[in-house]
Design an enzyme around this catalytic site. Sequence first.
Site, PDB file in Angstrom:
ATOM      1  N   SER A   1      48.113  39.777  39.152  1.00 32.54           N
ATOM      2  CA  SER A   1      49.528  39.763  38.762  1.00 32.54           C
ATOM      3  C   SER A   1      49.880  38.490  38.008  1.00 32.54           C
ATOM      4  O   SER A   1      50.518  38.527  36.951  1.00 32.54           O
ATOM      5  CB  SER A   1      50.413  39.889  40.012  1.00 32.54           C
ATOM      6  OG  SER A   1      50.258  41.143  40.621  1.00 32.54           O
TER       7      SER A   1
ATOM      8  N   ASP B   1      46.780  29.794  42.227  1.00 27.23           N
ATOM      9  CA  ASP B   1      46.378  30.752  41.199  1.00 27.23           C
ATOM     10  C   ASP B   1      46.987  30.394  39.851  1.00 27.23           C
ATOM     11  O   ASP B   1      46.325  30.436  38.812  1.00 27.23           O
ATOM     12  CB  ASP B   1      46.823  32.164  41.581  1.00 27.23           C
ATOM     13  CG  ASP B   1      46.280  32.600  42.926  1.00 27.23           C
ATOM     14  OD1 ASP B   1      45.562  31.803  43.560  1.00 27.23           O
ATOM     15  OD2 ASP B   1      46.579  33.729  43.348  1.00 27.23           O
TER      16      ASP B   1
ATOM     17  N   GLY C   1      42.873  40.271  45.500  1.00 29.82           N
ATOM     18  CA  GLY C   1      43.089  38.833  45.629  1.00 29.82           C
ATOM     19  C   GLY C   1      42.469  37.986  44.548  1.00 29.82           C
ATOM     20  O   GLY C   1      42.104  36.831  44.791  1.00 29.82           O
TER      21      GLY C   1
ATOM     22  N   GLN D   1      44.607  44.558  43.761  1.00 29.57           N
ATOM     23  CA  GLN D   1      44.769  44.315  45.189  1.00 29.57           C
ATOM     24  C   GLN D   1      43.509  43.763  45.866  1.00 29.57           C
ATOM     25  O   GLN D   1      43.233  44.076  47.014  1.00 29.57           O
ATOM     26  CB  GLN D   1      45.222  45.603  45.895  1.00 29.57           C
ATOM     27  CG  GLN D   1      46.542  46.119  45.379  1.00 29.57           C
ATOM     28  CD  GLN D   1      47.038  47.355  46.122  1.00 29.57           C
ATOM     29  OE1 GLN D   1      46.425  47.790  47.088  1.00 29.57           O
ATOM     30  NE2 GLN D   1      48.133  47.930  45.670  1.00 29.57           N
TER      31      GLN D   1
END
Length: 640
Positions: A394, A441, A390, A388
């Site tokens: 994920s 990303d 950034g 969490q």
Amino acid sequence: MICLLLVAGHDTVLETQIKNDFTGLYSHLTGVPKALLPGVGGKKILDFWWETVNMRQLFSEVYLVTNADKYKHYERWATANDFPVENVVNDGSTTLEGRLGAVADLELAIRSRRLQDDIMVIAGDMLCADQNFDIAQVLRFFRSKPGELVIYYELEEGERSCSRGIVEVCPESHRITQFLEKPRDGVTTSRMASVVFYCLRKATLPYLSAFLLQRPDAQGRTLGMFWEWLINEEKLPVFGMKLPTGFQLIGQVTLSDYNKWLTCYSAKQQESPSEPIISRSYARVGLMGNPSDGFNGKTIAMTISNFWAEVTLTESQSLVLLPHPLNDPTEFGSLQDLFCISRKEGYLGGLRLLQATCKKFYQFCSKQGIALTKQNFTLKYDTNIPRQVGLAGSSAIVSATLKCLMRFYNITDRDLPKPVRANFILSVETDELFITAGLQDRVVQVYEGLVYMDFTKELMDENGYGKYIPMDISSVPPLWLAYLGDPSDSGRIHSNVRQRWLNGDPVVVQAMKSFAELTDQARMALQCKDWARLADLMDQNFELRRSIYTDECLGPGNLKMVQLAREFGSAVKLPGSGGAVVGLCLDHEKLVELRNAFQEAGCSKLMPAIIDRHDTHWDGPGTDSRIHSELDYGRLAFDY
């Protein structure tokens, strides 16, 4: 659906060489039809195909079409293998010169047995490198398309296109645009080879008779010539599906070729499944332009090897997804322990990412006309990317999982090109898991290193993806990275900006244009190694971001890190959606003071951003890729 297995060819080369072999090694195969010769895994070649199609839920009937010369061999095989003997069709031919031709054999079976249904046609004397592909997936793809189906595979190294029927396939529609039967070298660049594995709709069967009327000579009645005529001349819609495996027809081949292919495919079948596939993807730092990647802007981002996600795939009897002991906890020391962990890290770990990627991968391959094998595997993951903050943790897990699946199922860059791969990874997160995200990303994690990205609307509308240009990683200056030890959910930072952008809010629209201009200027600064200019642009990037996001939305922790960095003369910006900052400090003494200040603040960690100076990636043992190395990078700042 009805299946027809064709074994009516007359073998003169292979059968003659077996008969004339004086070593005695093949005496027991004298007179044996080629489809009943030993195949992969100790089974006869035809045994494999019969096991593959012997499913009542898929095929109402299966027929075997042979010739009079070998009929008794196949009749006996049928009796021994629970194949209905009455479904063995005899075409009456006894010699190569008297053969009917494959299309005539097919038409004879349809006419004599009065078949009124869609049919699948397979050469029963075809060696297949992989014994586990899913024929049900082939049928589903066929029924999803408004036309016929031709199976193809990518020629292996050393195979010449002039020995095969070659197809040219539209990558979007999967329609075969041209069929070339054994083309001369240089006629086509396609390496996609058709095999005798087709699906024909009931309404198309009359075309067989029409084709035969034009071809009185058996030599011109091959299935390759039929498809060449049907696609190139009659313009019927025919679609292609790729099987990521090798095929070899042992029709007019030599004994040495048969032995070579059998040995090669058997070796593949016997390869130990214990060797795991290990792939890594790395954390991402948005260097310039973010968060405009989701708003038709431009960005520059890079991967850093401080942090990574690693996925391991091992072949197994059933498909298993293993939870991570820390990131997917199911056991807690107490209710207070559960509360603290859930408050800090949320409820969802990486297991959902593995599952969503697998689901989307199967869906993608089915839609793209790629038939997967029925092999199973066990997936597990590990990651050291902070949660969490950034840094694209994920998407790194999704990216690494996709790498493993592609290698396991032999999916190539041709099947899933890098720009499309980035879209795929994004769709896993947005479509399956409803994670707010942009393309930046995923693009940089696919390409790795330093990448310039242009997401202009015209490019996205025309291609479905942007323009991605890898840059020289050596042009990146010494950067530092800091992140919060107790972050909030980084995804909250996007607030209502997207809706304002969709509504045409002039402030947001102009901001996204300005992000793009800053990115182009930063690209020039990097190429010229003008680090002072880059530092100024990084500060401008943050201020522009602050102009459209409220301080409350940016978060007090992020603002505190930015303020602290600026007190010591460092350029600073958010590298992602929040929870971390990336900075550039050109004063070495100030950088030492900054490190100490972050330590004293107690709310964040400061460390060097280790940049990949080699445009390489790490894909575990047994690959040709070099491992990410920190040895050549130098220390870019001070360790915390």
